[in-house]
Design a protein around this motif. Sequence first.
Motif, PDB file in Angstrom:
ATOM      1  N   TYR A 168       7.358  -4.710  -3.375  1.00 23.47           N
ATOM      2  CA  TYR A 168       5.990  -4.309  -3.733  1.00 23.47           C
ATOM      3  C   TYR A 168       5.906  -3.914  -5.215  1.00 23.47           C
ATOM      4  O   TYR A 168       4.912  -4.217  -5.888  1.00 23.47           O
ATOM      5  N   ARG A 172       3.424  -5.684  -7.924  1.00 25.63           N
ATOM      6  CA  ARG A 172       2.484  -4.932  -8.776  1.00 25.63           C
ATOM      7  C   ARG A 172       2.714  -5.235 -10.255  1.00 25.63           C
ATOM      8  O   ARG A 172       1.768  -5.323 -11.043  1.00 25.63           O
ATOM      9  N   ASP A 176      -0.278  -6.470 -12.465  1.00 24.71           N
ATOM     10  CA  ASP A 176      -0.698  -5.663 -13.621  1.00 24.71           C
ATOM     11  C   ASP A 176      -0.683  -6.503 -14.898  1.00 24.71           C
ATOM     12  O   ASP A 176      -1.444  -6.242 -15.837  1.00 24.71           O
ATOM     13  N   LYS A 223      -1.961  -2.966   2.056  1.00 22.46           N
ATOM     14  CA  LYS A 223      -2.417  -1.605   1.750  1.00 22.46           C
ATOM     15  C   LYS A 223      -1.850  -1.119   0.422  1.00 22.46           C
ATOM     16  O   LYS A 223      -2.562  -0.545  -0.420  1.00 22.46           O
ATOM     17  N   GLN A 224      -0.547  -1.352   0.225  1.00 18.57           N
ATOM     18  CA  GLN A 224       0.116  -0.803  -0.959  1.00 18.57           C
ATOM     19  C   GLN A 224      -0.118  -1.640  -2.219  1.00 18.57           C
ATOM     20  O   GLN A 224      -0.060  -1.110  -3.327  1.00 18.57           O
ATOM     21  N   VAL A 225      -0.367  -2.947  -2.044  1.00 22.58           N
ATOM     22  CA  VAL A 225      -0.438  -3.822  -3.226  1.00 22.58           C
ATOM     23  C   VAL A 225      -1.719  -4.661  -3.256  1.00 22.58           C
ATOM     24  O   VAL A 225      -2.581  -4.480  -4.118  1.00 22.58           O
ATOM     25  N   SER A 227      -4.594  -5.041  -1.689  1.00 22.75           N
ATOM     26  CA  SER A 227      -5.961  -4.516  -1.640  1.00 22.75           C
ATOM     27  C   SER A 227      -6.366  -3.810  -2.935  1.00 22.75           C
ATOM     28  O   SER A 227      -7.549  -3.540  -3.155  1.00 22.75           O
ATOM     29  N   GLN A 228      -5.401  -3.531  -3.789  1.00 20.15           N
ATOM     30  CA  GLN A 228      -5.702  -2.819  -5.046  1.00 20.15           C
ATOM     31  C   GLN A 228      -6.190  -3.768  -6.152  1.00 20.15           C
ATOM     32  O   GLN A 228      -6.529  -3.325  -7.245  1.00 20.15           O
ATOM     33  N   TYR A 229      -6.182  -5.078  -5.885  1.00 20.18           N
ATOM     34  CA  TYR A 229      -6.504  -6.076  -6.917  1.00 20.18           C
ATOM     35  C   TYR A 229      -7.487  -7.102  -6.350  1.00 20.18           C
ATOM     36  O   TYR A 229      -7.483  -7.379  -5.154  1.00 20.18           O
TER      37      TYR A 229
END
Length: 530
Positions: A168, A172, A176, A223-225, A227-229
């Motif tokens: 993960y 990221r 990023d 959840k950890q990766v 969905s943040q992007y």
Amino acid sequence: MTEWWKKSTVYQIYPRSFMDSNGDGIGDIQGIIQKLDYLSELGVDILWLSPVYDSPNDDNGYDIRDYYKIMNEFGTMTDFDELLNQVHARGMKLVMDLVVNHTSDEHAWFSDHPDFYIWRDQPTNWRSFFGGLAWDFHEERNQYYLHLFSKKQPDLNWENPELRNAVYQMMRWWLDKGVDGFRMDVINMISKDPQMKDAPNGDGSSQFMNGPNVHTYLKEMNKQVLSQYDIVTVGESPGTTPKEARDYTAAQNQELNMIFTFEHMDLDQASGEKWDLKPLDLIDLKENLEKWQHGLHDEGWNSLYWNNHDQPRIVSRFGNDQQWRVESAKMLATCLHFMQGTPYIYQGEELGMTNVKFGSIAAYKDIETLNMYKEKQQAGVSHDDIMKKIYTKGRDNARTPMQWSDEENGGFSTGTPWIQVNPNYTEINALKYRDPNSIFQYYKKLIALRKNMDIITYGDFTLLHREDEELFAYRRSWQDETLTVYCNFSSKSKRITRLEGKKIIGNYPRHTDEDEWVLKPYEAMVYYQQ
């Protein structure tokens, strides 16, 4: 976040064979940059790069030594950053290949974090996809490690939370940097049944395909990766049913956006083995694609593809790459691109590139092909029979260099290409892409229609002429609109009832008002009614 990927078209680049900028015979990142205007002209939205990470190349980059480094032959991270900027500057997106079922045995983890891998005192009888047993003995540990692919590709132990966190963190890092998503290599194999038992004929797939914890891991990853992007994800998932595909791709499950299914790619084999050849039965193909269109219509999402780096060229496979090459390439494109899902174009498909017949086994590079040749020879199969299988189904059919021009090596390289160019590059190349009748221009129209017509994205699917062995026809309906698609998969003429409405695309000119029409060999046409 919007589901922008539902109207997008993806173009897959196999970097080693796309464009060589420095004459060393190997395609590279600067070569891709040189051809971005060509891809922008085609109208594709997303570029998917097959792996460009540091690798010893036992399996052409799918054996990763360092996830944070670019393969020397392809360039540097500075080159990659330039590529990413140039892609974004043209309004396109870039998707990376994520290979996290296995690494290279030269990855630092293999020596520094052996608990990131799967070890047993006693191996099972599972066979590797690349031939031989799926276990190899490690002298130092006095144990066997699992490798579902090459013995230089040890499988990762996803039961280990430290391993998952390391993966993960790496994901990221790339997101990023600005990449727009991942195509996930054999992602449905990351969870193995902890029991690991011997299997009939060494086929352990029921214990590692769609395994017991795969959804738990993907939900955690999302959840950890993910969905943040605002990104797109597609999971390569062999051996998956439409119901399982819905589990992976339904929005409420929060796992992946879509998967690659393989069922339609297995219809021209007579048994469970890809090299056991048989002709395609069109009724099988129609019913299979219908099943997937219906199965994922309300929940989940389809990926649409004929070609990729692992599949032979579709115009040679389901079309006619001799007398009707241009017509059948356009017909196959029409058939696929009017279905519901996200279409994928593999480099050279938009030119109608064909399978290749190298005279000698020595000219082939693919590990799967070479291992199969050795195994079949030892089993007493003749050289000619094995070569026929390779000419039909070998992965190197897709990996010959991109044919840019009629110059030496098809304009791919000024040096000696890493694998031979298909000799037909003098006839089939990108020089003609501006010709209004070219396959390229036809693909460009298909891509534009998808962007502009919501019915292609949202409409339902009805199969027509189910029992016809040469005609693939279907209707898409949405609100008060209909699209009717007719594709002749044969070199015979086919009589059909005249279609109502406006013709929006076809691969032959049509000027007739008769009640009955005759579809020409490999003719495709699409009519729209409102």
